[in-house]
Design a protein around this motif. Structure first.
Motif, PDB file in Angstrom:
ATOM      1  N   ASP A  98       5.983 -24.741  15.324  1.00  0.00           N
ATOM      2  CA  ASP A  98       7.347 -24.406  14.910  1.00  0.00           C
ATOM      3  C   ASP A  98       7.315 -23.159  14.022  1.00  0.00           C
ATOM      4  OD1 ASP A  98       9.859 -24.271  13.546  1.00  0.00           O
ATOM      5  OD2 ASP A  98      10.108 -26.431  13.751  1.00  0.00           O
ATOM      6  N   PRO A  99       8.116 -22.132  14.334  1.00  0.00           N
ATOM      7  CA  PRO A  99       8.146 -20.921  13.510  1.00  0.00           C
ATOM      8  C   PRO A  99       8.422 -21.190  12.022  1.00  0.00           C
ATOM      9  CG  PRO A  99       9.271 -20.516  15.568  1.00  0.00           C
ATOM     10  CD  PRO A  99       8.957 -21.986  15.528  1.00  0.00           C
ATOM     11  N   MET A 100       9.168 -22.233  11.715  1.00  0.00           N
ATOM     12  CA  MET A 100       9.424 -22.587  10.307  1.00  0.00           C
ATOM     13  C   MET A 100       8.119 -22.916   9.598  1.00  0.00           C
ATOM     14  SD  MET A 100      12.481 -22.648   8.987  1.00  0.00           S
ATOM     15  CE  MET A 100      14.130 -22.510   9.643  1.00  0.00           C
ATOM     16  N   HIS A 101       7.269 -23.673  10.280  1.00  0.00           N
ATOM     17  CA  HIS A 101       6.017 -24.101   9.668  1.00  0.00           C
ATOM     18  C   HIS A 101       4.969 -23.002   9.746  1.00  0.00           C
ATOM     19  CE1 HIS A 101       7.772 -28.150  11.002  1.00  0.00           C
ATOM     20  NE2 HIS A 101       8.164 -27.890   9.780  1.00  0.00           N
ATOM     21  N   LYS A 102       4.939 -22.271  10.856  1.00  0.00           N
ATOM     22  CA  LYS A 102       3.983 -21.167  10.992  1.00  0.00           C
ATOM     23  C   LYS A 102       4.198 -20.105   9.924  1.00  0.00           C
ATOM     24  CE  LYS A 102       3.052 -19.508  15.100  1.00  0.00           C
ATOM     25  NZ  LYS A 102       3.160 -19.065  16.510  1.00  0.00           N
ATOM     26  N   SER A 103       5.470 -19.858   9.573  1.00  0.00           N
ATOM     27  CA  SER A 103       5.780 -18.828   8.582  1.00  0.00           C
ATOM     28  C   SER A 103       5.584 -19.301   7.145  1.00  0.00           C
ATOM     29  CB  SER A 103       7.234 -18.372   8.749  1.00  0.00           C
ATOM     30  OG  SER A 103       8.118 -19.391   8.286  1.00  0.00           O
ATOM     31  N   GLY A 104       5.467 -20.608   6.956  1.00  0.00           N
ATOM     32  CA  GLY A 104       5.356 -21.155   5.607  1.00  0.00           C
ATOM     33  C   GLY A 104       6.694 -21.422   4.943  1.00  0.00           C
ATOM     34  N   ALA A 105       7.800 -21.269   5.687  1.00  0.00           N
ATOM     35  CA  ALA A 105       9.128 -21.523   5.121  1.00  0.00           C
ATOM     36  C   ALA A 105       9.348 -23.004   4.826  1.00  0.00           C
ATOM     37  CB  ALA A 105      10.215 -21.024   6.072  1.00  0.00           C
ATOM     38  N   ARG A 106       8.728 -23.849   5.636  1.00  0.00           N
ATOM     39  CA  ARG A 106       8.842 -25.294   5.452  1.00  0.00           C
ATOM     40  C   ARG A 106       7.464 -25.931   5.582  1.00  0.00           C
ATOM     41  NH1 ARG A 106      13.663 -27.096   9.531  1.00  0.00           N
ATOM     42  NH2 ARG A 106      15.443 -26.849   8.151  1.00  0.00           N
ATOM     43  N   SER A 107       7.313 -27.080   4.932  1.00  0.00           N
ATOM     44  CA  SER A 107       6.148 -27.932   5.140  1.00  0.00           C
ATOM     45  C   SER A 107       6.630 -29.155   5.925  1.00  0.00           C
ATOM     46  CB  SER A 107       5.544 -28.356   3.800  1.00  0.00           C
ATOM     47  OG  SER A 107       6.477 -29.128   3.066  1.00  0.00           O
ATOM     48  N   PHE A 108       5.693 -29.935   6.449  1.00  0.00           N
ATOM     49  CA  PHE A 108       6.106 -31.090   7.241  1.00  0.00           C
ATOM     50  C   PHE A 108       5.136 -32.248   7.068  1.00  0.00           C
ATOM     51  CE2 PHE A 108       3.184 -28.847  10.008  1.00  0.00           C
ATOM     52  CZ  PHE A 108       2.443 -29.864  10.602  1.00  0.00           C
ATOM     53  N   SER A 109       5.618 -33.425   7.409  1.00  0.00           N
ATOM     54  CA  SER A 109       4.776 -34.613   7.541  1.00  0.00           C
ATOM     55  C   SER A 109       5.197 -35.312   8.824  1.00  0.00           C
ATOM     56  CB  SER A 109       4.918 -35.544   6.328  1.00  0.00           C
ATOM     57  OG  SER A 109       6.237 -36.019   6.224  1.00  0.00           O
ATOM     58  N   VAL A 110       4.267 -36.025   9.445  1.00  0.00           N
ATOM     59  CA  VAL A 110       4.525 -36.688  10.722  1.00  0.00           C
ATOM     60  C   VAL A 110       4.256 -38.179  10.568  1.00  0.00           C
ATOM     61  CG1 VAL A 110       3.830 -36.883  13.142  1.00  0.00           C
ATOM     62  CG2 VAL A 110       3.911 -34.631  12.042  1.00  0.00           C
ATOM     63  N   ARG A 111       5.213 -38.987  11.015  1.00  0.00           N
ATOM     64  CA  ARG A 111       5.062 -40.442  11.004  1.00  0.00           C
ATOM     65  C   ARG A 111       5.308 -40.983  12.402  1.00  0.00           C
ATOM     66  NH1 ARG A 111       6.004 -43.352   6.263  1.00  0.00           N
ATOM     67  NH2 ARG A 111       5.088 -44.995   7.508  1.00  0.00           N
ATOM     68  N   PRO A 112       4.433 -41.859  12.890  1.00  0.00           N
ATOM     69  CA  PRO A 112       4.696 -42.535  14.156  1.00  0.00           C
ATOM     70  C   PRO A 112       5.920 -43.442  13.988  1.00  0.00           C
ATOM     71  CG  PRO A 112       2.394 -42.787  13.488  1.00  0.00           C
ATOM     72  CD  PRO A 112       3.133 -42.227  12.320  1.00  0.00           C
ATOM     73  N   TRP A 113       6.759 -43.491  15.016  1.00  0.00           N
ATOM     74  CA  TRP A 113       7.986 -44.283  14.958  1.00  0.00           C
ATOM     75  C   TRP A 113       8.179 -44.985  16.286  1.00  0.00           C
ATOM     76  CZ3 TRP A 113      13.370 -42.348  16.329  1.00  0.00           C
ATOM     77  CH2 TRP A 113      14.358 -43.301  16.015  1.00  0.00           C
ATOM     78  N   MET A 114       8.237 -46.300  16.253  1.00  0.00           N
ATOM     79  CA  MET A 114       8.441 -47.073  17.473  1.00  0.00           C
ATOM     80  C   MET A 114       9.890 -47.541  17.531  1.00  0.00           C
ATOM     81  SD  MET A 114       6.349 -50.346  18.968  1.00  0.00           S
ATOM     82  CE  MET A 114       7.007 -51.547  17.822  1.00  0.00           C
ATOM     83  N   ILE A 115      10.578 -47.160  18.598  1.00  0.00           N
ATOM     84  CA  ILE A 115      11.961 -47.607  18.786  1.00  0.00           C
ATOM     85  C   ILE A 115      11.940 -48.965  19.476  1.00  0.00           C
ATOM     86  CG2 ILE A 115      14.156 -47.177  19.926  1.00  0.00           C
ATOM     87  CD1 ILE A 115      13.588 -44.236  19.793  1.00  0.00           C
ATOM     88  N   ASN A 116      12.576 -49.922  18.859  1.00  0.00           N
ATOM     89  CA  ASN A 116      12.732 -51.245  19.456  1.00  0.00           C
ATOM     90  C   ASN A 116      14.185 -51.541  19.812  1.00  0.00           C
ATOM     91  OD1 ASN A 116      10.127 -52.160  19.596  1.00  0.00           O
ATOM     92  ND2 ASN A 116      10.173 -53.215  17.637  1.00  0.00           N
ATOM     93  N   GLU A 117      15.099 -51.215  18.897  1.00  0.00           N
ATOM     94  CA  GLU A 117      16.497 -51.582  19.080  1.00  0.00           C
ATOM     95  C   GLU A 117      17.379 -50.341  19.007  1.00  0.00           C
ATOM     96  OE1 GLU A 117      14.070 -54.316  16.635  1.00  0.00           O
ATOM     97  OE2 GLU A 117      15.036 -52.479  15.981  1.00  0.00           O
ATOM     98  N   GLY A 118      18.591 -50.478  19.545  1.00  0.00           N
ATOM     99  CA  GLY A 118      19.570 -49.403  19.470  1.00  0.00           C
ATOM    100  C   GLY A 118      20.270 -49.226  20.797  1.00  0.00           C
TER     101      GLY A 118
END
Length: 134
Positions: A98-118
């Motif tokens: 993502d250009p946002m992250h490549k440029s250093g404008a934003r940092s990120f974290s990633v969490r696995p998410w399992m959809i069960n309902e909705g």
């Protein structure tokens, strides 16, 4: 494993087993936030949005958008991007592109998410050629 053995965590397989009748769609949530104010974010916004649209066209992007402040009145630059990926590592690799992250404008974290309902509803009115997603 019984939840009483460790009340703060249970193995993912135990959760999968307990919800085996549910959808169990594995996705990955990328939480992104500004590193140094909104100036760098706005400097990258056009390239970031092009990147998001490319992910969407490639079938990788599930959903994305800004996260408002708790009073729903403003934006401080945070966002949420949910992607389809083979693993958390693959989702991290997507976020790193993502250009946002490549440029250093934003940092990120990633969490696995399992959809069960909705649910998702799409209404298409042929006569007016309009649609609504709820």
């Amino acid at each position: 494993m019984d939840a009483q053995d460790n009340p703060t965590a249970v193995p993912a397989d135990a959760v999968r087993e307990a919800s085996k009748a549910m959808l169990q769609k594995q996705l990955y949530a990328i939480f992104t936030k500004p590193v140094n104010g909104l100036g760098p974010v706005f400097a990258c916004i056009e390239d970031h949005l092009k990147f998001q649209v490319a992910l969407e066209k490639d079938g990788i992007l599930y959903a994305a958008g800004p996260m408002w402040t708790d009073d729903e009145e403003s934006w401080e630059g945070e966002g949420l991007v949910v992607v389809r990926a083979a693993s958390r590592e693959a989702a991290i690799a997507i976020a790193e592109r993502d250009p946002m992250h490549k440029s250093g404008a934003r940092s990120f974290s990633v969490r696995p998410w399992m959809i069960n309902e909705g649910s998702a509803t799409i209404r298409l009115d042929f006569s007016s050629q309009t649609f609504e997603i709820t």
